[in-house]
Design an enzyme around this catalytic site. Structure first.
Site, mmCIF file in Angstrom:
data_model
loop_
_atom_site.group_PDB
_atom_site.id
_atom_site.type_symbol
_atom_site.label_atom_id
_atom_site.label_comp_id
_atom_site.label_asym_id
_atom_site.label_seq_id
_atom_site.Cartn_x
_atom_site.Cartn_y
_atom_site.Cartn_z
ATOM 1 N N PRO A 2 0.831 -1.205 0.000
ATOM 2 C CA PRO A 2 0.000 0.000 0.000
ATOM 3 C C PRO A 2 0.864 1.254 0.000
ATOM 4 O O PRO A 2 1.960 1.277 0.569
ATOM 5 C CB PRO A 2 -0.799 -0.128 1.302
ATOM 6 C CG PRO A 2 -0.753 -1.573 1.653
ATOM 7 C CD PRO A 2 0.552 -2.077 1.159
ATOM 8 N N GLU A 3 0.369 2.302 -0.638
ATOM 9 C CA GLU A 3 1.080 3.569 -0.655
ATOM 10 C C GLU A 3 0.510 4.488 0.424
ATOM 11 O O GLU A 3 -0.449 4.149 1.114
ATOM 12 C CB GLU A 3 1.003 4.174 -2.056
ATOM 13 C CG GLU A 3 1.590 3.236 -3.103
ATOM 14 C CD GLU A 3 1.688 3.825 -4.494
ATOM 15 O OE1 GLU A 3 1.735 5.070 -4.631
ATOM 16 O OE2 GLU A 3 1.743 3.040 -5.458
ATOM 17 N N LYS A 53 4.437 4.880 5.561
ATOM 18 C CA LYS A 53 3.838 3.548 5.563
ATOM 19 C C LYS A 53 3.924 2.882 6.933
ATOM 20 O O LYS A 53 3.620 1.696 7.072
ATOM 21 C CB LYS A 53 4.503 2.693 4.489
ATOM 22 C CG LYS A 53 4.347 3.295 3.094
ATOM 23 C CD LYS A 53 5.051 2.503 2.019
ATOM 24 C CE LYS A 53 4.941 3.209 0.680
ATOM 25 N NZ LYS A 53 5.606 2.457 -0.419
ATOM 26 N N ARG A 267 10.772 -1.407 -11.241
ATOM 27 C CA ARG A 267 9.321 -1.458 -11.129
ATOM 28 C C ARG A 267 8.702 -0.783 -12.353
ATOM 29 O O ARG A 267 9.282 0.111 -12.958
ATOM 30 C CB ARG A 267 8.847 -0.783 -9.836
ATOM 31 C CG ARG A 267 9.437 -1.424 -8.589
ATOM 32 C CD ARG A 267 8.877 -0.828 -7.326
ATOM 33 N NE ARG A 267 7.484 -1.193 -7.133
ATOM 34 C CZ ARG A 267 6.743 -0.743 -6.114
ATOM 35 N NH1 ARG A 267 7.266 0.103 -5.237
ATOM 36 N NH2 ARG A 267 5.483 -1.119 -5.991
#
Length: 297
Positions: A2-3, A53, A267
């Site tokens: 999750p960001e 995070k 990525r």
């Protein structure tokens, strides 16, 4: 993983469940922390906060002992579940940390990084100490970000990789970096030191705007007016959610040319070569124009 916007919404949910309430029971899975279960039980959960995070659960002090904070990082596999105190969720995951408060409970499964620290010692946690400005959880201005662009640690690195560095700007992850660069009209291979004043301001504005938009709209980064129009036209959530991310070979909403998929920092990254030229070409500042026909389904 999750960001920042997803972590912040999750923290909002945790806070609604347990913040301001007395912890009837606290559970730790790790033996090192087991002795603190009884110490924290009976204390008020004073706040639940995000740091990029990471998640911070604060417990009030007592007459005999000062306040504490439980720090956790979900990493790849951690997952918080909010539910009833008397009914744990059905899952094969291992419970790592839980706070039971009245009828509600917040339970953390599968996370491996959980620590108990005094609130004034949070900066001793390496992850927190290394974080850059966190626009979703701190007061961060465009001027703060412009100063960050000039920092010698960052100004010579390509933005496609730099935006994933939590030490540069906290909370930005993989989908957000593509969206931020598109919003700013900047190619991912460019560096902060390459940008003119107008581009720098656009980049700073895009960072602040896209983080807040993704948080407020539950992951949608497309301009809200355009996203609403796409929804009325029958576009699914997945298709209308982003401007460029996950839209390889589909037409750009701004110019109609195909979105390109590449890889940076190992990525996937998406961009529009027309709207994000390798050098500044006087990009139209009005934002996405009329929606181009998307025939890719």
């Amino acid at each position: 993983m999750p960001e920042g916007p997803e972590i912040r919404r999750m923290v909002d949910d945790i806070g609604r469940a347990i913040a301001g309430r007395t912890a009837d029971e606290v559970v730790f899975a790790f033996e090192l922390l087991k002795p603190f279960e009884r110490l924290l039980a009976g204390r008020e959960v004073t706040a639940v906060e995000a740091r990029s995070k990471g998640v911070l659960v604060f417990f009030a002090g007592t007459d005999e002992d000062g306040p504490w904070c439980v720090y956790s990082h979900n990493q790849l596999y951690g997952k918080w579940r909010i539910g009833r105190s008397a009914q744990a969720p059905k899952t094969n995951r291992q419970l790592r940390f839980a706070v039971i408060a009245g009828k509600r409970a917040a339970r953390l499964y599968s996370a491996s990084d959980i620590r108990l620290v005094r609130p004034d010692a949070l900066e001793d946690i390496d992850y927190l100490a290394r974080l850059g400005p966190d626009p979703l959880n701190q007061s961060v201005s465009e001027a703060d970000l412009l100063a960050r662009f000039d920092d010698r640690r960052f100004r010579g690195r390509n933005l496609g990789g730099l935006l994933l560095d939590q030490g540069f700007i906290a909370g930005v992850g993989n989908y957000l970096r593509s969206e931020i660069l598109f919003q700013a009209g900047i190619a991912p291979a460019r560096r902060p030191r390459d940008l003119n004043d107008d581009e720098r301001r656009r980049l700073a504005s895009a960072i602040l705007t896209l983080l807040q938009r993704a948080y407020a709209l539950k992951g949608i980064t497309t301009d809200p007016d355009l996203a609403d129009r796409l929804k009325r036209d029958g576009w699914s959530f997945g298709r209308r959610r982003h401007m460029v991310f996950n839209r390889a070979s589909r037409p750009c909403h701004h110019c109609g040319n195909d979105i390109v998929k590449t890889a940076m920092a190992s990525r996937r990254l998406y961009y529009c070569p027309t709207c994000q030229p390798a050098a500044e070409r006087g990009r139209d500042e009005k934002g996405p124009g009329p929606l181009q026909k998307d025939s890719s389904g």
